[in-house]
Structure formats: structure tokens, C-alpha cells
Write a protein that holds these residues in place. Structure first.
Motif, PDB file in Angstrom:
ATOM      1  N   ARG A  76       0.939  -1.825  -0.162  1.00  0.00           N
ATOM      2  CA  ARG A  76      -0.152   0.239  -0.200  1.00  0.00           C
ATOM      3  C   ARG A  76       0.538   0.829   0.358  1.00  0.00           C
ATOM      4  O   ARG A  76       0.801   1.861  -0.743  1.00  0.00           O
ATOM      5  CB  ARG A  76      -1.071   0.078   1.345  1.00  0.00           C
ATOM      6  CG  ARG A  76      -1.716   0.623   0.860  1.00  0.00           C
ATOM      7  CD  ARG A  76      -3.184   0.976   2.719  1.00  0.00           C
ATOM      8  NE  ARG A  76      -4.254  -1.161   2.489  1.00  0.00           N
ATOM      9  CZ  ARG A  76      -4.139  -1.450   3.081  1.00  0.00           C
ATOM     10  NH1 ARG A  76      -3.392  -1.393   4.516  1.00  0.00           N
ATOM     11  NH2 ARG A  76      -4.747  -2.356   2.970  1.00  0.00           N
ATOM     12  N   LYS A 127       1.294  -0.400  -5.968  1.00  0.00           N
ATOM     13  CA  LYS A 127       0.258  -0.140  -6.311  1.00  0.00           C
ATOM     14  C   LYS A 127      -0.936  -1.052  -5.328  1.00  0.00           C
ATOM     15  O   LYS A 127      -2.022  -1.203  -6.211  1.00  0.00           O
ATOM     16  CB  LYS A 127       0.132  -0.360  -7.356  1.00  0.00           C
ATOM     17  CG  LYS A 127       0.347   0.420  -8.361  1.00  0.00           C
ATOM     18  CD  LYS A 127       0.330   0.766 -10.171  1.00  0.00           C
ATOM     19  CE  LYS A 127       1.519   2.341  -9.934  1.00  0.00           C
ATOM     20  NZ  LYS A 127       1.676   1.938 -12.291  1.00  0.00           N
ATOM     21  N   GLY A 128      -0.541  -1.615  -4.412  1.00  0.00           N
ATOM     22  CA  GLY A 128      -1.829  -1.775  -2.918  1.00  0.00           C
ATOM     23  C   GLY A 128      -1.892  -3.103  -3.664  1.00  0.00           C
ATOM     24  O   GLY A 128      -2.623  -3.728  -3.469  1.00  0.00           O
ATOM     25  N   SER A 139      -4.090  -8.426  -3.232  1.00  0.00           N
ATOM     26  CA  SER A 139      -4.114  -7.037  -3.035  1.00  0.00           C
ATOM     27  C   SER A 139      -3.273  -6.963  -1.517  1.00  0.00           C
ATOM     28  O   SER A 139      -3.608  -8.009  -0.837  1.00  0.00           O
ATOM     29  CB  SER A 139      -6.280  -6.909  -2.898  1.00  0.00           C
ATOM     30  OG  SER A 139      -6.748  -7.306  -2.598  1.00  0.00           O
ATOM     31  N   ALA A 140      -3.076  -6.113  -1.248  1.00  0.00           N
ATOM     32  CA  ALA A 140      -2.891  -5.367   0.761  1.00  0.00           C
ATOM     33  C   ALA A 140      -4.312  -6.148   1.380  1.00  0.00           C
ATOM     34  O   ALA A 140      -4.328  -6.672   2.683  1.00  0.00           O
ATOM     35  CB  ALA A 140      -2.721  -4.453   0.659  1.00  0.00           C
ATOM     36  N   GLU A 141      -5.527  -5.923   0.595  1.00  0.00           N
ATOM     37  CA  GLU A 141      -6.474  -6.277   1.959  1.00  0.00           C
ATOM     38  C   GLU A 141      -6.483  -7.503   2.091  1.00  0.00           C
ATOM     39  O   GLU A 141      -6.780  -8.118   2.523  1.00  0.00           O
ATOM     40  CB  GLU A 141      -8.255  -5.524   1.237  1.00  0.00           C
ATOM     41  CG  GLU A 141      -8.209  -4.123   0.895  1.00  0.00           C
ATOM     42  CD  GLU A 141      -7.243  -3.432   0.144  1.00  0.00           C
ATOM     43  OE1 GLU A 141      -6.400  -4.023  -1.154  1.00  0.00           O
ATOM     44  OE2 GLU A 141      -6.595  -2.154   0.125  1.00  0.00           O
ATOM     45  N   ASP A 152      -7.562  -4.377  -5.506  1.00  0.00           N
ATOM     46  CA  ASP A 152      -7.818  -3.228  -5.430  1.00  0.00           C
ATOM     47  C   ASP A 152      -6.412  -2.561  -6.718  1.00  0.00           C
ATOM     48  O   ASP A 152      -5.710  -3.057  -5.652  1.00  0.00           O
ATOM     49  CB  ASP A 152      -7.925  -2.535  -3.990  1.00  0.00           C
ATOM     50  CG  ASP A 152      -7.310  -0.840  -3.566  1.00  0.00           C
ATOM     51  OD1 ASP A 152      -7.463  -0.538  -3.009  1.00  0.00           O
ATOM     52  OD2 ASP A 152      -8.069  -0.421  -4.474  1.00  0.00           O
ATOM     53  N   ARG A 153      -6.542  -1.857  -7.506  1.00  0.00           N
ATOM     54  CA  ARG A 153      -5.632  -1.613  -8.035  1.00  0.00           C
ATOM     55  C   ARG A 153      -5.828  -0.030  -7.985  1.00  0.00           C
ATOM     56  O   ARG A 153      -5.522   0.581  -8.958  1.00  0.00           O
ATOM     57  CB  ARG A 153      -5.847  -2.062  -9.689  1.00  0.00           C
ATOM     58  CG  ARG A 153      -5.824  -3.360  -9.124  1.00  0.00           C
ATOM     59  CD  ARG A 153      -4.418  -4.755  -9.310  1.00  0.00           C
ATOM     60  NE  ARG A 153      -4.170  -5.322  -8.556  1.00  0.00           N
ATOM     61  CZ  ARG A 153      -4.657  -6.777  -9.062  1.00  0.00           C
ATOM     62  NH1 ARG A 153      -3.983  -6.680 -10.266  1.00  0.00           N
ATOM     63  NH2 ARG A 153      -4.286  -7.921  -8.053  1.00  0.00           N
ATOM     64  N   ARG A 157      -1.014   4.373  -7.281  1.00  0.00           N
ATOM     65  CA  ARG A 157      -0.579   4.834  -6.037  1.00  0.00           C
ATOM     66  C   ARG A 157      -0.509   6.417  -6.858  1.00  0.00           C
ATOM     67  O   ARG A 157      -0.568   7.286  -5.844  1.00  0.00           O
ATOM     68  CB  ARG A 157       0.447   4.705  -5.080  1.00  0.00           C
ATOM     69  CG  ARG A 157       1.046   4.671  -3.871  1.00  0.00           C
ATOM     70  CD  ARG A 157       1.751   4.417  -2.561  1.00  0.00           C
ATOM     71  NE  ARG A 157       3.226   4.242  -3.111  1.00  0.00           N
ATOM     72  CZ  ARG A 157       4.354   4.983  -2.975  1.00  0.00           C
ATOM     73  NH1 ARG A 157       4.103   5.555  -2.663  1.00  0.00           N
ATOM     74  NH2 ARG A 157       5.190   5.165  -3.685  1.00  0.00           N
TER      75      ARG A 157
END
Lengths: 186, 551, 99
Positions: free
Chosen positions: B76, B80-81, B352-354, C94-95, C98
Motif C-alpha cells: 500500500r 500500487k496496493g 491485494s493488500a486487503e 484493489d488496483r 498510488r
């Protein structure tokens, strides 16, 4: 080329071209094997320079004749001489100067030193100025090699210096440090 | 799991400071790119297609929940997460700034992680069976030895400039889940006649341009000799491996050139000189590392859980997930739960980070806070009570992590390919997505049964396409992407290289080709057969005929 | 010979950049200076090499482009992906970009 020896810039008394004088001379393996100019019979100090595809096994019989053994790094990423250095120190019992020559860079000093090199031909005197800093960068090691640094695996098994030792200092988990060091000290 | 002591902590902090200095010297001009490149590579930092890529080591695929949260945090804050789990049990971030790299390494050091030796011509991150320590068929937990090797190989002064990269994999079970014969050195634990556990040593395996199945050079090595024997192998290779041609520099070429027997003799001769010396592993050192991997506080449970059985009967979707994703645990009442990172049409191995945070939470609530990364690019919760599986599955489903396809056709192993990688000739991920969408039908997938499909975007074979039951290799023909297909490869204890079916397929044709292969298998299969059984029985010909019938 | 432009990665952050007409670097392909012949291409690359020594960029090289209705378009798959990002379809993750 500047020479770092024992951590300091040092004069290099060794010459590589044989001018017939009694000066200390570093010869190639080919010259040694061919006994060019009768060098094998001389009483003057002799050193030898090995290319990266010349194993020290080729001079195993003569090792006590040499005061300097120079191992070439034609490129810094040709890592054969690391093995040669350890073999010279640990297998052949070589105690003279072990010199790294060629593409010898600051970021490889530590690896070379750990493998038993004690002299370094460098491109410029700036490398000598950062020698100590380069050698201080890493102080924890995980392998026993041909230097005096004790690996973490040995240090862990000793009573901790900053902590009062629990129990006796010579318990079964505590290795006899002298004998153990004998595996890699030179 | 292993915990850093003060030596390890001190070491990684020194290493971060050293790299910070190297980055500063690069930015102020003291180091050229040629000089800096090997330094950054040895800290896992590549320059790829879009930006710097950081490859973080996950030693032998074991992570704590805390470490996983930190990986999410890095995704994150610095990327880009999301992150990409690789076939070497590592994680890669694709959009890293050089200036941030030292801070990221410092963040990793806080949670006992690093990116050391995830690239470069050195001994890479040691991989292991993702079910180590919990597999029902295991002799011993191979992570004990993987950790011992990790420490020994870390900044090994003699072996940091080998002819080429060097990969070691280890398994403690007869069933090989770590593809050990596809590695430079593969280690498999065995019992000897006296009932002692030790290692079979395989050398010279590897895929890439010249795929070779590793050869056994020693049937049994006592545990205390592990490091001295490895040092002997590496010393022979470091001196004799070719350095004149990057494509012939791996140890497999040396082993093939001199012959496995001669190579074994050379290793044994070197080993005789050093065995019993400073590298000898005393029993108390093995026991010390073993204590880190001691089993957690398992409850005493019945082998069967009536609640679990009832849920399985009443909920077919859950039953389906259990069938493909849940594996037997060595403790009664527990199970190993695989989390698929291969949703239909998704990017294989991406999280994803989540999702990483969800997995970390679930590892704590339904286990002992431990997570595994599989070389198939999936995650594993190793210690789930049978009675908790249904609740776990429901939570995974909410997070999009409950795809019931482990070991099935859409559990595709894929490298990043031309979408990210500088070396790639063709894209891999869009092909995986296309095939995933084509087979987006769980009932059909379960009917097809066990089938591995691997897609590499170039000959370097990061996705191990040679050992996929169906292997797909992307090639570039005059600027256009084409895909070669091999059949019958196998990565397990009966490792085999696949056979090339014939001319390559275009990106538009490849999903059809896979479907033709699957249909041919379904027509040909006898009762109880998996794809590989049928293929071995009927051979390449029926597949070839169907694939090229139109031409 | 087709028209060519020069690309590289920026040293500090690795970002894909193109040598622009003002001899600066842009992260937009649209800004790229386009060489119509071999001499012009050689000159562009020489300018770029100077910025390697000045530690602005890493690994500059020429690649083939076409200029159509004023827009620069890479001719190969690789450079198309470098210019417009991964070609992969978005999935469940989730892309959010940033930066």
C-alpha cells in the motif's frame, strides 16, 4: 597500482617484469612451470600470479616457495578465486601474502578478506580510504572460513558477554573456543 | 517458526545500512550502473519493464500473520496496493522507487524479513514443501534444515559470485510438493536401514533453456553432514562451472558434461577433506533450530468432527471446496486449508493488500498465526480445526479467496510475462486469464480432475512449464506472440519433462487448444484416471490428431 | 527504416521515460522526439547517453515508432506495454494507482 595491505596503503616491493636484478619478483604460472630465466633456482623472493582458471592445486608442491600468491579477478563477478583463496589457506596451509588483483572493488573487500586475502591491488588510492568502513559494514557472519571472525553459530553457543552467564561457563553447550577456532584460524 | 535472535537482527540492520550506503553512492555517482546492478540484485532489486521490482524472500514459504500484514503495508505504501507471489515462494512488488528501497528493507527487517539473495549469481532463497511440519506423510519438518541452509548460505563469502544462480529445494516427505528435482540441488528426507533420518542428494536439476531432471548423487547423507556436503558441491561448481556462456553456466551443464558419477566422485573427494570440520552440525545445534519449529499447542481433538461432516453434507459448495482445497493434517481433528490465488479470470499469484490482511486475520483466528506460501502461487493456513473449516470458508468467500480449484486446471502457475518482465518474449497473464474464464465452471473442473497447467512467457521457465501436465511457453515470432504446448510434464516425485505437441498456437487459439486437449482427455480416459494417467497410457498421438485436425 | 524514439528508465524511481524534443525526459510517449533517419536516431541516443553519465536515466535505447495523425505509436508489443502499462484485465483486487 595502489596496494592495500593490513588495511593500509603499502609500498609494493614486488615487480612483475624480470629485469634480472635480485628484486622480489611475481611470475606467471607459465613462467614458473617453464622455469624461465632459471627462476626456480634463484634465492631471491618469488611470488606467483594465478589466472582465474588456474587452480592452486597446480602449485601445491611448490607453495612454500612463494612469499606472495596473487589471484586474479578478471571481472569482479568471476568468483573462482574465492574458492582458491580458501583452499590455499585452509587446505594447503599457505601463510604468506595472498593478494587480490584485477577488478578488485570496495564492495567485495569483505568477501575477499573472509576468504583469506590480506592484500588488495586497487584501481585508486580512494579505495584505501574506505577500507575500514567497508570492513565494518557487516560484523555478523554465518559461515566458518579462513579468517578469525567467529560465525554466529559459534557465538550463540557461548555464554553471552553482555549477560551474566547462566550456569558454568564450560558447560556441554559451550564449545572449546580454541580448538574450534583452529578450524579456520590461520 | 524461526525467530531472529540478536545476531540475526543485527545482521539484517547492518545489511540495510550497507544497501542504503550503496544506493547513496549510486545516486551521487560513485557507482556506475554496471557496478551497482549486482549490489541491488543481491538485495532483490531488479529494473523491470515499468519500474524497479523488489523481490522479497519468504524463506521456505513460512510467514507469520504479522509479517503478512507488513507485506500488505508495503504494497500500500510503496507500491500500487498489491503483490505477486512467485513460484519460488517469494513476493514481488512491481512499482518500487530506488529511493524507497532502503526504507522498505528497513520495514522488512522490523518483522525479521529481507530481500537478500533473491537475485544474483548466489544461493537463492531456499524453498520447501508448503505443508512442512503439518503434512500427514512427513518424515521430519524440512524447515529445520532449510533454516540451517538459509543461515549458512547468507552472504557466503566464497559463494556470492557463482557462475550462475543457484536454487535449493527441500522436502521432508515422500510425496514431493517442492519440485526438488527441478532445482540445482534437491534434498529429500529418507530413513536409512538403522532408522535414522537423512537426505537424498539430487543435483543438476533445472528448467530454462536446457531442462534437466536432477540426478541423485548420494542416496543417504546423515544430517550432521548436510552443510559440509553442500559446501563441497558448491566448491566444485564454483571452480569448474562454465563462466564463458551464460546459457551454459548452471550446474546442470557441468553435471551433464562430466557425468553424474564423475561429478559425484569430485564432490565426495572434496567432502572427504572437509567433513567432520567446522561445518559439522552438532546434535545440539540441530535441536536448537528444531525448537523453533516445535508443534504449536494443538488441542486434543477427535479425528472426526460431526459438525464438519454435517456441513459438508448440507452445503455442496463447501463440500466442493473441501474436496479440492483441504488436505489431511498430521494431527487428529485438524486440516490444512489451501487458499487459492487463482480466481476465474484473475492474475495467478496476485493478492491485494486487503486480501493479505484478511489472510493474516484468519491465520490468527483459525490457526496459530502462521501462513504458508506454496510454489504453485497459493497461500495455506496450516492448522485449522475441522470444526472451523465451514466458518473459515465463508469468510474466505467474502474476501474472494475461496475458489475451489487447488490442483485443478485453473490453478494455473504463470510467470509475470511480458506485462512486467524484461526477459519475457510473450505475455503469460492474459493467457492464464483467458483459460481461467473459459473453464469458469467448478463442476466441470472437478470432473476434469487433477491437472496442472503452467505458462511461461520465455524460455527461462519461471512458471516451470516443462513440468506442467499441460505446459505453455510463450515465444515471439517476428513480433507476434505464439504459444508452444507440451503435454505430460510432472513436477512431483515422478518428475518428467513434457513432450512438445507440434507447431505453436496464436494467443487467440491457445484457449481453444487447451479445451481440445481437455476434451480429448475426457474422451480417452478410463475410469479412475487423472489426466497424467491417461496421457501416459495413450501418448501424444490422439492429442496431436485433434489439435491439428483442421490443418 | 522506421522512425525511432529513445526510451529509458529514470534512475531515481525507475519510471519509464522518453527523450523529448527539448532534450529533457518525459513520462509521456506523446512528448518523445522522433528521429526520421539513422543519423538523427544516433544523435538522440548520444544525447540520452549523456544523461546516463549525469545519473538521470538508466539503459536508454532506440525503439521503432510510427507517427500517425500526429500521435506517436510504438511498433512492438513490448514498447506498447511499457508505454501504456500492463495489458492485463483488471480483477477483483484493489488496483488503485498510488501515484
Amino acid at each position: 597500482m595502489p596496494l592495500i595491505k593490513d588495511g593500509k596503503l603499502a609500498d609494493d616491493p614486488w615487480q612483475v617484469a624480470d629485469d634480472g636484478t635480485a628484486a622480489p619478483l611475481i611470475v606467471s604460472l607459465e613462467a614458473w612451470q617453464a622455469n624461465e630465466g632459471g627462476i626456480r633456482q634463484r634465492n631471491t623472493p618469488i611470488g606467483i600470479r594465478l589466472a582465474s582458471d588456474q587452480s592452486p592445486a597446480l602449485i601445491a608442491e611448490d607453495i612454500e616457495r612463494f612469499e606472495v600468491i596473487a589471484l586474479e579477478f578478471p571481472k569482479f563477478n568471476d568468483g573462482r578465486a574465492y574458492s582458491y583463496a580458501r583452499l590455499l589457506r585452509e587446505r594447503h596451509g599457505y601463510k604468506g601474502e595472498l593478494r587480490a588483483v584485477g577488478n578488485v572493488l570496495r564492495d567485495q573487500f569483505l568477501f575477499m578478506h573472509r576468504c583469506g586475502f590480506d592484500a588488495f591491488e586497487v584501481a585508486d588510492t580512494g579505495a584505501a580510504a574506505v577500507w575500514e568502513e567497508a570492513l565494518r559494514e557487516i560484523s555478523v557472519w554465518y559461515q566458518p572460513t579462513a579468517d578469525r571472525r567467529k560465525p554466529a553459530t559459534t557465538l550463540r553457543r557461548k555464554p553471552h558477554p553482555r549477560r551474566p552467564a547462566a550456569g558454568t561457563s564450560s558447560g556441554p553447550g559451550d564449545p572449546p573456543s580454541v580448538a574450534c577456532a583452529g578450524h579456520w584460524a590461520y | 517458526m524461526y525467530r531472529y535472535d540478536e545476531f540475526d537482527h543485527g545482521f539484517v540492520r547492518q545489511r540495510v545500512a550497507q544497501f542504503r550506503g550503496q544506493v547513496a553512492r549510486r545516486l551521487d555517482g560513485a557507482l556506475t550502473e554496471d557496478e551497482f546492478k549486482p549490489l541491488r540484485l543481491m538485495n532483490g532489486l531488479y529494473l523491470q519493464l515499468h519500474a524497479y521490482m523488489l523481490r522479497v524472500a519468504i524463506p521456505y514459504g513460512t510467514l507469520s500473520a504479522r509479517q503478512m500484514r507488513r507485506l500488505a503495508d508495503i504494497a500500500r505504501r510503496y507500491d500500487k496496493g498489491f503483490g505477486h507471489f512467485t513460484t519460488r515462494q517469494n513476493i514481488q512488488y512491481n512499482w518500487i522507487r530506488l529511493e524507497d528501497a532502503p526504507d522498505i528493507l528497513a520495514d522488512l527487517a522490523d518483522v525479521e524479513m529481507h530481500a537478500i539473495q533473491t537475485s544474483g549469481n548466489c544461493i537463492r532463497n531456499v524453498t520447501a514443501d508448503q505443508f512442512a511440519g503439518v503434512a500427514a506423510d512427513e518424515i521430519e519438518d524440512p524447515r529445520v534444515y532449510a533454516e540451517i541452509i538459509r543461515q549458512w548460505s547468507t552472504l557466503h563469502p566464497e559463494f556470492s559470485f557463482l557462475p550462475r544462480k543457484f536454487k535449493i529445494a527441500i522436502t521432508g516427505a515422500p510425496r514431493d510438493r517442492a519440485a526438488v528435482r527441478a532445482h540445482d540441488i534437491g534434498l529429500r528426507m529418507h530413513w536409512n536401514a538403522d532408522g535414522e533420518a537423512g537426505f537424498e542428494i539430487m543435483v543438476g536439476g533445472g528448467l530454462g533453456r536446457t531442462p534437466v531432471i536432477g540426478k541423485t548423487i548420494r542416496a543417504f547423507l546423515p544430517k550432521q553432514d548436510l552443510l559440509s556436503y553442500l559446501e563441497a558441491i558448491l566448491r566444485v561448481y564454483n571452480q569448474l562451472g562454465r563462466r564463458d556462456n551464460i546459457h551454459k553456466a548452471r550446474i546442470k551443464i557441468l553435471v551433464n558434461q562430466v557425468g553424474a558419477e564423475t561429478f559425484a566422485d569430485m564432490v565426495e573427494a572434496e567432502w572427504r577433506e572437509i567433513r567432520g570440520g567446522a561445518l559439522d552440525l552438532p546434535a545440539d545445534e540441530i535441536a536448537r533450530i528444531e525448537s523453533y519449529f516445535a508443534p504449536p499447542d494443538y488441542e486434543r481433538l477427535d479425528a472426526a468432527s460431526p459438525a464438519f461432516e454435517a456441513q459438508r453434507r448440507s452445503d455442496p459448495a463447501f463440500a466442493q471446496w473441501v474436496r479440492s482445497n483441504v488436505v489431511a493434517h498430521k494431527r487428529p481433528g485438524y486440516a490444512i486449508a489451501n487458499i487459492s490465488l487463482k480466481p476465474a479470470g484473475g492474475v495467478p499469484g496476485d493478492a491485494s493488500a486487503e486480501q493479505m490482511e484478511v489472510v493474516a486475520d484468519l491465520a490468527e483466528r483459525y490457526g496459530f498465526g502462521e501462513i504458508r506460501v506454496a510454489h504453485e502461487q497459493n497461500l495455506v493456513l496450516p492448522d485449522v480445526r475441522l470444526s472451523d473449516l465451514h466458518a473459515l470458508w465463508q469468510e474466505l468467500r467474502t474476501a474472494g479467496l475461496a475458489t475451489a480449484n487447488i490442483g485443478l486446471l485453473t490453478d494455473i502457475i504463470a510467470c509475470p510475462g511480458l506485462d512486467y518482465c524484461n526477459l519475457a518474449n510473450a505475455r503469460s497473464i492474459p493467457i492464464a486469464q483467458r483459460i481461467g474464464q473459459r473453464f469458469d465452471d467448478l463442476a466441470r473442473l472437478h470432473d476434469i480432475g487433477r491437472l496442472t497447467l503452467n505458462i511461461s512467457g520465455c524460455i527461462n521457465a519461471c512458471a516451470h512449464h516443462h513440468v506442467g501436465n499441460i505446459g505453455i511457453l510463450g515465444v515471439n515470432k517476428k513480433g507476434v506472440e505464439y504459444y508452444q504446448v507440451t503435454l505430460g510434464g510432472n513436477a512431483d516425485e515422478n518428475a518428467a519433462l513434457g513432450d512438445l505437441v507440434g507447431p505453436a498456437f496464436s494467443g487467440e487459439e491457445i484457449a481453444d487448444a487447451v479445451e481440445t486437449i481437455v476434451d480429448t482427455y475426457l474422451e480417452q480416459r478410463d475410469r479412475g484416471e487423472q489426466f497424467l494417467d491417461t496421457y501416459r497410457r495413450v501418448g501424444l498421438q490422439p492429442f496431436k490428431e485433434k489439435l491439428y485436425a483442421a490443418h | 527504416m522506421s522512425q525511432q524514439a529513445v526510451t529509458a528508465n529514470r534512475l531515481r524511481d525507475g519510471q519509464v521515460v522518453y527523450l523529448a524534443a527539448n532534450n529533457g525526459w518525459s513520462d509521456r510517449l506523446a512528448d518523445a522526439a522522433v528521429a526520421d533517419d539513422a543519423d538523427a536516431a544516433k544523435a538522440l541516443l548520444a544525447t540520452a547517453e549523456g544523461d546516463v553519465d549525469r545519473r538521470v536515466v538508466v539503459g536508454p535505447y532506440l525503439f521503432d515508432v510510427a507517427v500517425e495523425t500526429g500521435a506517436v505509436r510504438p511498433l512492438g508489443q513490448r514498447e506498447t506495454i511499457r508505454a501504456s502499462g500492463p495489458s492485463i484485465q483488471p480483477d477483483t483486487g484493489d488496483r488503485a494507482v498510488r501515484r
